[in-house]
Design an enzyme around this catalytic site. Structure first.
Site, PDB file in Angstrom:
ATOM      1  N   ASP A   1      42.523  35.740  51.044  1.00 26.85           N
ATOM      2  CA  ASP A   1      41.451  35.620  50.051  1.00 26.85           C
ATOM      3  C   ASP A   1      40.213  34.957  50.639  1.00 26.85           C
ATOM      4  O   ASP A   1      39.210  34.774  49.945  1.00 26.85           O
ATOM      5  CB  ASP A   1      41.923  34.856  48.821  1.00 26.85           C
ATOM      6  CG  ASP A   1      42.289  33.405  49.110  1.00 26.85           C
ATOM      7  OD1 ASP A   1      42.351  33.028  50.303  1.00 26.85           O
ATOM      8  OD2 ASP A   1      42.528  32.648  48.155  1.00 26.85           O
TER       9      ASP A   1
ATOM     10  N   HIS B   1      39.576  32.206  34.692  1.00 29.64           N
ATOM     11  CA  HIS B   1      39.843  33.112  35.815  1.00 29.64           C
ATOM     12  C   HIS B   1      38.656  34.046  36.033  1.00 29.64           C
ATOM     13  O   HIS B   1      38.198  34.239  37.165  1.00 29.64           O
ATOM     14  CB  HIS B   1      41.119  33.901  35.494  1.00 29.64           C
ATOM     15  CG  HIS B   1      41.525  34.916  36.504  1.00 29.64           C
ATOM     16  ND1 HIS B   1      42.523  34.697  37.423  1.00 29.64           N
ATOM     17  CD2 HIS B   1      41.097  36.185  36.718  1.00 29.64           C
ATOM     18  CE1 HIS B   1      42.692  35.777  38.169  1.00 29.64           C
ATOM     19  NE2 HIS B   1      41.835  36.701  37.757  1.00 29.64           N
ATOM     20  N   GLU B   2      38.144  34.630  34.933  1.00 29.83           N
ATOM     21  CA  GLU B   2      37.045  35.582  35.066  1.00 29.83           C
ATOM     22  C   GLU B   2      35.750  34.903  35.505  1.00 29.83           C
ATOM     23  O   GLU B   2      34.956  35.487  36.254  1.00 29.83           O
ATOM     24  CB  GLU B   2      36.839  36.342  33.754  1.00 29.83           C
ATOM     25  CG  GLU B   2      38.017  37.205  33.327  1.00 29.83           C
ATOM     26  CD  GLU B   2      38.495  38.172  34.401  1.00 29.83           C
ATOM     27  OE1 GLU B   2      37.686  38.551  35.278  1.00 29.83           O
ATOM     28  OE2 GLU B   2      39.677  38.542  34.378  1.00 29.83           O
TER      29      GLU B   2
END
Length: 347
Positions: free
Chosen positions: A292, A266-267
């Site tokens: 998004d 995710h990061e």
């Protein structure tokens, strides 16, 4: 220049990679001392705004311009569909106890997770619902441990540093772990390595935050005056309890839902420019009115909550409405649920 990315036997820069990929910056989420937060980007965003006034406004303007360029897909025409990008990684393991000095096996397994998930080699893609299955894609990004340190000496890509601080967590994300002068360890040249700091991010002995990311400062399509000129911050920070598969410290609650190494996936998504699937609306703003910027991720008003609820449909958009894509790595669903990046998240 960005750090060297090895492409099918040659070199290109992170700048070119981020031109081909999605070139926004994602800093959202919230740090709350009384509950575990998987991604601390909102707090980090506020920290940057305080340090560099006007940052938030510039960030949004640049993000919108990047979205326009990505949607035109002009950059995709510059590379072959079989091009593979290889990113050299260094893990800085900051520890004041033996327990926090994670075993090599956890770091190795974290790299395996990166390469499994970014290359779509995860068997659990079989759990993707039919409506989303065709959107799942191999990002053609792979990761390797750095084999040379900044001085040119051989390395295994793991930099272990004993520190005096018991935790780098707090109610303000000040990046102390990234600087030896502040009790942490300095980044290796961020134009050559993806730096990942592994440390204790607890607050008052609570596992308040699992990780956050700071994208490279020289990403393309960004106004030179619009982003923080501080490459020494570039990289990812991870709470030591969620690094790798089956981390022995991830035993309950949100930690137990984060045992497959996908917090780091995710990061890295944030590091390469992706926002959360729900678009990170400001407080008081209806999440269904904020996107998004990715056309093939459905509108979502809010985050999942460490679960895998495939009945979620938080935005009713009328004809052609789709459920929330809880399978996406950029949601907050459990690691057993996160299984995909989409084609347009990749470029």
């Amino acid at each position: 220049m960005g750090f060297p990315i090895f492409v099918s036997g040659s070199h290109t820069s992170l700048k070119k990679l981020l031109t081909i990929l999605y070139t926004g910056i994602a800093l959202s989420g919230a740090l709350q001392a009384q509950e575990t937060e998987p991604c601390g980007h909102t707090q980090y965003q506020h920290f940057l705004e305080q340090k560099y006034p006007g940052y938030l406004q510039h960030q949004q303007q640049i993000y919108e311009r990047a979205i326009q360029q990505v949607n035109q897909a002009a950059a995709l025409r510059q590379v072959r569909s079989d091009t593979v990008f290889t990113i050299p990684v260094v893990f800085h393991v900051l520890h004041n106890t033996n327990a926090k000095n994670l075993h090599d096996s956890l770091l190795i397994s974290q790299m395996e997770v990166f390469n499994r998930d970014f290359r779509k080699r995860n068997a659990d893609t079989s759990t993707i619902r039919d409506i989303f299955r065709s959107r799942s894609i191999d990002t053609r990004i792979q990761f390797v441990f750095a084999d040379r340190d900044p001085q040119g000496n051989p390395t295994n890509g793991i930099n272990r540093v004993r520190v005096t601080r018991s935790t780098f967590g707090g109610f303000s994300l000040n990046d102390d772990m990234k600087f030896s002068s502040r009790g942490g360890v300095d980044a290796w040249n961020t134009s050559k390595y993806l730096n990942i700091w592994v440390c204790d991010l607890s607050v008052n002995n609570l596992d308040a935050l699992l990780g956050y990311a700071y994208p490279p400062v020289d990403a393309p399509n960004w106004n030179p005056g619009a982003f923080v000129p501080s490459p020494d911050h570039d990289g990812i920070v991870l709470h030591y309890k969620i690094v790798g598969r089956n981390n022995p410290f991830a035993t309950s609650g949100a930690l137990a839902a984060s045992r497959d190494g996908r917090t780091a996936v995710h990061e890295v998504g944030h590091y390469l420019g992706l926002r959360h699937t729900w678009g990170d609306p400001p407080n008081g703003v209806n999440g269904c009115s904020v996107d998004d910027g990715i056309d093939d991720t459905p509108l979502t008003s809010s985050r999942a909550n460490f679960d895998c609820n495939k009945t979620r449909n938080t935005c009713n958009t009328g004809a052609g409405d789709e459920p929330d894509m809880v399978e996406n790595y950029m949601d907050y669903s459990s690691h057993t649920c996160q299984v995909m990046f989409t084609a347009k998240q990749t470029g």
